[in-house]
Design a protein around this motif. Sequence first.
Motif, PDB file in Angstrom:
ATOM      1  N   SER A 142      -1.947  -6.784  -1.242  1.00 41.96           N
ATOM      2  CA  SER A 142      -2.864  -5.408  -1.226  1.00 41.96           C
ATOM      3  C   SER A 142      -2.231  -4.261  -0.633  1.00 41.96           C
ATOM      4  O   SER A 142      -1.902  -3.062  -0.647  1.00 41.96           O
ATOM      5  CB  SER A 142      -4.060  -5.426  -1.400  1.00 41.96           C
ATOM      6  OG  SER A 142      -4.633  -6.338  -2.539  1.00 41.96           O
ATOM      7  N   ALA A 143      -2.042  -4.864   0.705  1.00 40.38           N
ATOM      8  CA  ALA A 143      -1.744  -4.164   1.855  1.00 40.38           C
ATOM      9  C   ALA A 143      -0.427  -3.620   1.843  1.00 40.38           C
ATOM     10  O   ALA A 143       0.393  -2.646   2.684  1.00 40.38           O
ATOM     11  CB  ALA A 143      -2.024  -4.585   3.193  1.00 40.38           C
ATOM     12  N   ASP A 144       0.651  -4.161   1.116  1.00 39.39           N
ATOM     13  CA  ASP A 144       1.969  -3.872   1.117  1.00 39.39           C
ATOM     14  C   ASP A 144       2.315  -2.351   0.856  1.00 39.39           C
ATOM     15  O   ASP A 144       1.824  -1.812  -0.137  1.00 39.39           O
ATOM     16  CB  ASP A 144       2.747  -4.714   0.089  1.00 39.39           C
ATOM     17  CG  ASP A 144       3.073  -6.152   0.675  1.00 39.39           C
ATOM     18  OD1 ASP A 144       2.813  -6.396   1.877  1.00 39.39           O
ATOM     19  OD2 ASP A 144       3.421  -7.008  -0.418  1.00 39.39           O
ATOM     20  N   CYS A 145       3.354  -1.946   1.564  1.00 36.73           N
ATOM     21  CA  CYS A 145       3.741  -0.318   1.315  1.00 36.73           C
ATOM     22  C   CYS A 145       4.848  -0.261   2.484  1.00 36.73           C
ATOM     23  O   CYS A 145       4.676  -0.606   3.431  1.00 36.73           O
ATOM     24  CB  CYS A 145       2.534   0.472   1.281  1.00 36.73           C
ATOM     25  SG  CYS A 145       2.325   1.942   2.612  1.00 36.73           S
ATOM     26  N   ASN A 146       5.944   0.371   2.205  1.00 29.18           N
ATOM     27  CA  ASN A 146       7.029   0.537   3.012  1.00 29.18           C
ATOM     28  C   ASN A 146       7.371  -0.561   3.784  1.00 29.18           C
ATOM     29  O   ASN A 146       7.309  -0.864   4.838  1.00 29.18           O
ATOM     30  CB  ASN A 146       6.709   1.676   3.952  1.00 29.18           C
ATOM     31  CG  ASN A 146       6.454   2.879   3.584  1.00 29.18           C
ATOM     32  OD1 ASN A 146       7.267   3.335   2.418  1.00 29.18           O
ATOM     33  ND2 ASN A 146       5.610   3.689   4.109  1.00 29.18           N
ATOM     34  N   THR A 147       7.650  -1.799   2.944  1.00 23.72           N
ATOM     35  CA  THR A 147       7.450  -3.148   3.604  1.00 23.72           C
ATOM     36  C   THR A 147       9.080  -3.521   3.904  1.00 23.72           C
ATOM     37  O   THR A 147       9.362  -4.619   4.448  1.00 23.72           O
ATOM     38  CB  THR A 147       7.306  -4.367   2.503  1.00 23.72           C
ATOM     39  OG1 THR A 147       7.763  -4.069   1.452  1.00 23.72           O
ATOM     40  CG2 THR A 147       5.751  -4.081   2.452  1.00 23.72           C
ATOM     41  N   ARG A 191      -0.647  -6.843   8.313  1.00 27.87           N
ATOM     42  CA  ARG A 191      -1.138  -5.479   7.830  1.00 27.87           C
ATOM     43  C   ARG A 191      -2.423  -5.965   6.678  1.00 27.87           C
ATOM     44  O   ARG A 191      -3.380  -5.307   6.624  1.00 27.87           O
ATOM     45  CB  ARG A 191      -0.097  -4.974   7.182  1.00 27.87           C
ATOM     46  CG  ARG A 191       0.955  -4.134   8.174  1.00 27.87           C
ATOM     47  CD  ARG A 191       1.904  -3.557   7.019  1.00 27.87           C
ATOM     48  NE  ARG A 191       2.797  -2.900   7.751  1.00 27.87           N
ATOM     49  CZ  ARG A 191       3.833  -2.051   7.115  1.00 27.87           C
ATOM     50  NH1 ARG A 191       3.509  -1.750   5.608  1.00 27.87           N
ATOM     51  NH2 ARG A 191       4.418  -1.244   7.757  1.00 27.87           N
ATOM     52  N   GLU A 192      -2.133  -7.125   6.155  1.00 28.62           N
ATOM     53  CA  GLU A 192      -3.088  -7.722   4.957  1.00 28.62           C
ATOM     54  C   GLU A 192      -4.545  -8.009   5.852  1.00 28.62           C
ATOM     55  O   GLU A 192      -5.523  -7.594   5.366  1.00 28.62           O
ATOM     56  CB  GLU A 192      -2.529  -8.738   4.239  1.00 28.62           C
ATOM     57  CG  GLU A 192      -3.501  -9.133   3.435  1.00 28.62           C
ATOM     58  CD  GLU A 192      -3.666  -8.617   2.037  1.00 28.62           C
ATOM     59  OE1 GLU A 192      -3.462  -7.383   2.129  1.00 28.62           O
ATOM     60  OE2 GLU A 192      -4.427  -8.927   1.163  1.00 28.62           O
ATOM     61  N   LEU A 193      -4.295  -8.690   6.761  1.00 27.70           N
ATOM     62  CA  LEU A 193      -5.383  -9.009   7.546  1.00 27.70           C
ATOM     63  C   LEU A 193      -6.183  -8.035   8.033  1.00 27.70           C
ATOM     64  O   LEU A 193      -7.590  -7.737   8.210  1.00 27.70           O
ATOM     65  CB  LEU A 193      -5.146 -10.163   8.463  1.00 27.70           C
ATOM     66  CG  LEU A 193      -6.324 -10.831   9.260  1.00 27.70           C
ATOM     67  CD1 LEU A 193      -7.357 -11.090   8.564  1.00 27.70           C
ATOM     68  CD2 LEU A 193      -5.606 -11.970  10.001  1.00 27.70           C
TER      69      LEU A 193
END
Length: 362
Positions: A59-64, A75-77
């Motif tokens: 869910s936290a993925d963005c500009n990966t 980032r997810e944690l």
Amino acid sequence: MRFILAAAVIQAALTTVADAAYINYTTVTGYFQQDDPITNATTFDYTTTNLGLINRTYSADCNTNNLTQWQRFARELFRLNLEAPTNVEYKLLIMGRHGEGYHNAAESFYTTPAWNCYYSLLNGNATNSWADAELTPAGTKQAQIANNFWRSSITNQKIPIPQSYYTSPLQRCLATANITFGNLTLPSSKAFKPTIKELLREGISLHTCDRRHNATYIHKTFPSYTFEANFSEADPFWNGVTGETSAAQDIRSKTVLDDIFSHDDSTYISITSHSGEIASLLRVLGHRTFSLSTGAVIPVLVRAETRSGNATSTSASWSVSPHCTAPPVTSISTATTMGGCVCPNSATAVTTPLITIGPFRK
Ligand SMILES: *[C@@H]1O[C@H](CO)[C@@H](O)[C@H](O)[C@H]1NC(C)=O
Ligand SMILES: *[C@@H]1O[C@H](CO)[C@@H](O)[C@H](O)[C@H]1NC(C)=O
Ligand SMILES: *[C@@H]1O[C@H](CO)[C@@H](O)[C@H](O)[C@H]1NC(C)=O
Ligand SMILES: *[C@@H]1O[C@H](CO)[C@@H](O)[C@H](O)[C@H]1NC(C)=O
Ligand SMILES: *[C@@H]1O[C@H](CO)[C@@H](O)[C@H](O)[C@H]1NC(C)=O
Ligand SMILES: *[C@@H]1O[C@H](CO)[C@@H](O)[C@H](O)[C@H]1NC(C)=O
Ligand SMILES: *[C@@H]1O[C@H](CO)[C@@H](O)[C@H](O)[C@H]1NC(C)=O
Ligand SMILES: *[C@@H]1O[C@H](CO)[C@@H](O)[C@H](O)[C@H]1NC(C)=O
Ligand SMILES: *[C@@H]1O[C@H](CO)[C@@H](O)[C@H](O)[C@H]1NC(C)=O
Ligand SMILES: *[C@@H]1O[C@H](CO)[C@@H](O)[C@H](O)[C@H]1NC(C)=O
């Protein structure tokens, strides 16, 4: 004076309220292969699988672009903690089993039934000691593999570096942690400064490998390690006669987790411990059974929720078990309550240790 007394009473009342709370632990699945029922623990190798971290989107993925799976996991944690209610916290526990010790080698040599019913109660044989066993050369090598794994994963996978390190007080864990982390190049905020915690030790049986050295000796062998508060000079638990049951072990595993989760803000925590103790921690964390070979490492994403009310069980007794008081007759293979071990005379519960409690080396 009267005002101070009133404050003390209020403080006491608050303490009572705070006491009626407990932490419920669950394992968050879907991030690591080890918590997936299809993963075979026997053949699983953490060094070739990025510690089991699953390749997936979050869910936290963005500009990966160009971020590693571990950077994205971090980032997810972070997101999980940011969005969690105030009574919920997520941490990644990275638990390593010590490398092979002399007790492990002796169990293979004598076979498990004979080891359990007799030889494990001795300090060693004419060639090796296994009381508070040290690492064998093979065990040292397993810890060096862990050292290589961390060095390369930090550089290539950008794996998060543990922010705190805890270890069992037994020699094999103190040494494994040292070989694994002691010479890595780490930022000062994440320097390897392990804390020795009594309750991370192995399940306490009559085996001499479960007996620990005194604090003076531990400090002499690993002078840079810190003892937790109130760590006693002498081993307060091992007596060579009664052993901790699984129920009793799970209660103390929960106690040590509660201690860590209540006092340590770190998100990434390294624990160096034992097969039996990590199995117990996994039970308390609601993780499936996952047996570790010597030197293996398992990550567990933990969700800790503080709830009001009282935790259920708080005590469980220890037990005695029958043992041979002389070398077993190993030629008879009929399975018995002794797990296939046949004593020369009838097996009895030992009422005094088979060794003189004192020296560790024969
Ligand atoms: C923690 O909570 C979950 C979900 O409410 C429950 O299934 C589990 O039994 C609890 N664990 C313990 C140890 O109380
Ligand atoms: C796991 O692997 C071991 C070793 O190859 C094998 O003996 C065992 O049957 C496997 N277990 C399962 C559930 O597939
Ligand atoms: C996971 O992704 C990495 C990098 O893309 C790749 O090298 C690795 O083979 C993948 N692992 C699995 C199990 O798909
Ligand atoms: C990703 O890395 C490659 C190779 O280092 C580089 O050419 C590319 O510009 C990078 N992409 C981004 C979005 O940073
Ligand atoms: C002592 O045990 C080890 C296994 O740990 C074995 O290799 C060795 O031969 C044994 N020594 C004797 C004298 O039995
Ligand atoms: C760290 O220890 C490992 C294993 O003992 C060894 O192979 C390596 O050369 C050491 N690295 C450094 C930088 O000292
Ligand atoms: C612990 O590791 C450090 C760094 O590799 C090393 O200098 C030290 O001798 C080790 N200590 C012990 C007791 O093994
Ligand atoms: C601590 O243990 C060492 C090694 O077993 C022993 O020589 C020493 O006498 C012990 N010290 C105390 C204070 O008991
Ligand atoms: C250490 O022991 C003292 C005295 O019994 C107690 O007040 C304190 O809470 C203990 N500290 C810890 C961290 O257990
Ligand atoms: C928790 O236990 C305490 C003392 O045993 C008791 O006074 C209290 O009512 C209990 N609280 C709850 C919520 O069960």
